[in-house]
Scaffold this motif. Structure first.
Motif, short mmCIF file in Angstrom:
data_model
loop_
_atom_site.label_atom_id
_atom_site.label_comp_id
_atom_site.label_asym_id
_atom_site.label_seq_id
_atom_site.Cartn_x
_atom_site.Cartn_y
_atom_site.Cartn_z
N ASP A 3 -6.13 -12.67 -3.44
CA ASP A 3 -6.95 -11.52 -3.07
C ASP A 3 -6.08 -10.26 -3.04
OD1 ASP A 3 -9.65 -10.52 -1.82
OD2 ASP A 3 -8.06 -9.74 -0.51
N LEU A 4 -6.49 -9.23 -3.75
CA LEU A 4 -5.69 -8.02 -3.89
C LEU A 4 -5.53 -7.29 -2.56
CD1 LEU A 4 -4.17 -5.89 -5.53
CD2 LEU A 4 -6.40 -4.93 -6.20
N GLU A 5 -6.63 -7.09 -1.84
CA GLU A 5 -6.57 -6.33 -0.59
C GLU A 5 -5.73 -7.05 0.46
OE1 GLU A 5 -10.42 -5.10 0.69
OE2 GLU A 5 -10.69 -3.76 -1.02
N THR A 6 -5.83 -8.37 0.51
CA THR A 6 -5.01 -9.14 1.45
C THR A 6 -3.54 -8.96 1.13
OG1 THR A 6 -6.76 -10.79 1.74
CG2 THR A 6 -4.54 -11.43 2.37
N MET A 7 -3.20 -9.03 -0.15
CA MET A 7 -1.81 -8.85 -0.56
C MET A 7 -1.30 -7.48 -0.13
SD MET A 7 0.31 -7.30 -3.01
CE MET A 7 -0.53 -7.04 -4.56
N LEU A 8 -2.09 -6.43 -0.35
CA LEU A 8 -1.67 -5.07 0.00
C LEU A 8 -1.47 -4.93 1.51
CD1 LEU A 8 -4.02 -3.01 -2.35
CD2 LEU A 8 -1.60 -3.55 -2.71
N ASP A 9 -2.40 -5.47 2.28
CA ASP A 9 -2.33 -5.32 3.74
C ASP A 9 -1.19 -6.11 4.36
OD1 ASP A 9 -4.51 -3.61 3.71
OD2 ASP A 9 -5.97 -5.20 4.12
N GLN A 10 -0.86 -7.24 3.78
CA GLN A 10 0.18 -8.08 4.37
C GLN A 10 1.59 -7.71 3.89
OE1 GLN A 10 -0.59 -12.28 4.26
NE2 GLN A 10 -2.59 -12.10 5.26
N THR A 11 1.71 -7.20 2.67
CA THR A 11 3.05 -6.92 2.13
C THR A 11 3.42 -5.44 2.23
OG1 THR A 11 2.24 -6.58 -0.15
CG2 THR A 11 2.81 -8.83 0.51
#
Length: 368
Positions: free
Chosen positions: A85-93
């Motif tokens: 999931d793109l948004e999850t990746m952005l928020d976590q990294t």
């Protein structure tokens, strides 16, 4: 206690030096970089630079399960850095910037996720699959004040930059009157591009076309740059299917004529050249320049032709990732006329969009 004047001066100098050193070291910290999509054949641009130290890959997004588990980056990075999931990746990294290596159609999705989060984006050429996508991406980038850059291999050719300098600083060939830009190769299947790449590259929706998009963008980008951001009057294009058995759904050869008030630009993108080529003729009122390779070129003027040795480009203007880092960190300013700029690449997509329409309608498209 009384402080000796010399010791006091030395103390002040050391504190000042430490502050300056701290400031100087800040820009050298690796750029926190995330990768969105791994289906692009240019992904090796990331892999080949990972040990340089100018960026650190903090996360990778890929929606395709098989590709996410097996790709060039998965052999270099821990599995925990890969996300479905793109948004999850952005928020976590929490990356500073994202580079897009999916299909051109997917560029909009990347900007829609990154822009509201204040994350800068660099996409592989061209900016967008069509003008509608490009305008939406530009609106988001401007609203949220992020950099939206487009990377082309030819942006880092010393011969192209020397041609620009000769024309605009020395007036070596007078006023530009005509440009002929040749780009392409024998074909993506013929040169061994991977299935994950060709699946979308030969799809009219995911790529927006065939060779007309894949290689037509180079000429549109260079012409817009050489002509200082000018918009054309009209675009006329013809596409061919020379290998319909291999490329049944998209063109494999195209000719694009871009007309300006006083300049004609002819762009010839093809998957049918007998060799790899990214070369360009620039004709002027007093001579011409032929850029034959990334570092070889000739100049004709005063009745004589002579080879020109272009100067080696200096960082950060010699590499897309050096350039991205410097732009994100505010070490350089991206000018509207730059090859990677949003302004240039909106015109590029406008030209490509008109070219696709022209080829379908069989007549020139006049730009508003």
């Amino acid at each position: 206690m009384k402080t000796h004047p010399v010791l006091l001066t030395l103390l002040v100098w050391m504190l000042g030096w430490m502050g300056t050193a701290s400031f100087a070291q800040q820009p050298t910290a690796p750029l926190r970089l995330a990768v969105a999509g791994v289906a692009h054949g240019h992904l090796n641009d990331v892999i080949s630079r990972m040990n340089r130290g100018d960026f650190t890959v903090v996360g990778v997004y890929e929606k395709n399960d098989q590709l996410r588990e097996k790709n060039g980056l998965s052999r270099r990075l821990d599995a925990s850095l890969f996300y479905a999931d793109l948004e999850t990746m952005l928020d976590q990294t929490k990356p500073e910037a994202v580079v897009a290596y999916g299909s051109i159609f997917d560029h909009l999705e990347v900007v829609e996720a990154c822009a509201p989060r204040g994350i800068h984006v660099m996409v592989e050429k061209p900016l967008a699959v069509n003008l509608k996508h490009a305008k939406r991406m530009a609106q988001l980038a401007r609203k949220h004040n992020i950099l939206l850059l487009t990377n082309y291999e030819t942006s880092w050719y010393s011969s192209n930059h020397e041609a620009f300098r000769l024309i605009h600083e020395e007036g070596a060939i007078g006023n530009i009157t005509r440009m002929l830009v040749y780009d392409g190769h024998q074909g993506p299947f013929e040169i061994g591009c991977g299935k994950e790449f060709t699946d979308w590259l030969t799809d009219p929706v995911q790529n927006g076309g065939g060779a007309i998009i894949d290689f037509g963008c180079y000429g549109a980008n260079l012409a817009t740059w050489m002509l200082n951001g000018a918009r054309p009057v009209s675009v006329y294009a013809v596409t061919n299917h020379q290998k319909p058995g291999k490329y049944p759904n998209v063109d494999d050869d195209a000719t694009i004529v871009v007309q300006y008030p006083n300049v004609t630009v002819q762009i010839m993108p093809s998957w049918n050249w007998p060799m790899n080529r990214k070369d360009m003729h620039i004709y002027g009122s007093q001579g011409y320049i032929y850029q034959s390779t990334s570092s070889r070129m000739t100049l004709f003027r005063d009745g004589k032709e002579q080879p020109v040795k272009p100067a080696t480009l200096k960082a950060p203007y010699n590499d897309s990732f050096y350039y991205l880092k410097a732009a994100v960190r505010g070490e350089i300013t991206v000018k509207p006329t730059d090859l990677a700029s949003l302004e240039n690449n909106l015109i590029v997509v406008e030209i490509l969009d008109a070219a696709v329409k022209s080829a379908k309608k069989g007549k020139p498209i006049f730009l508003k």
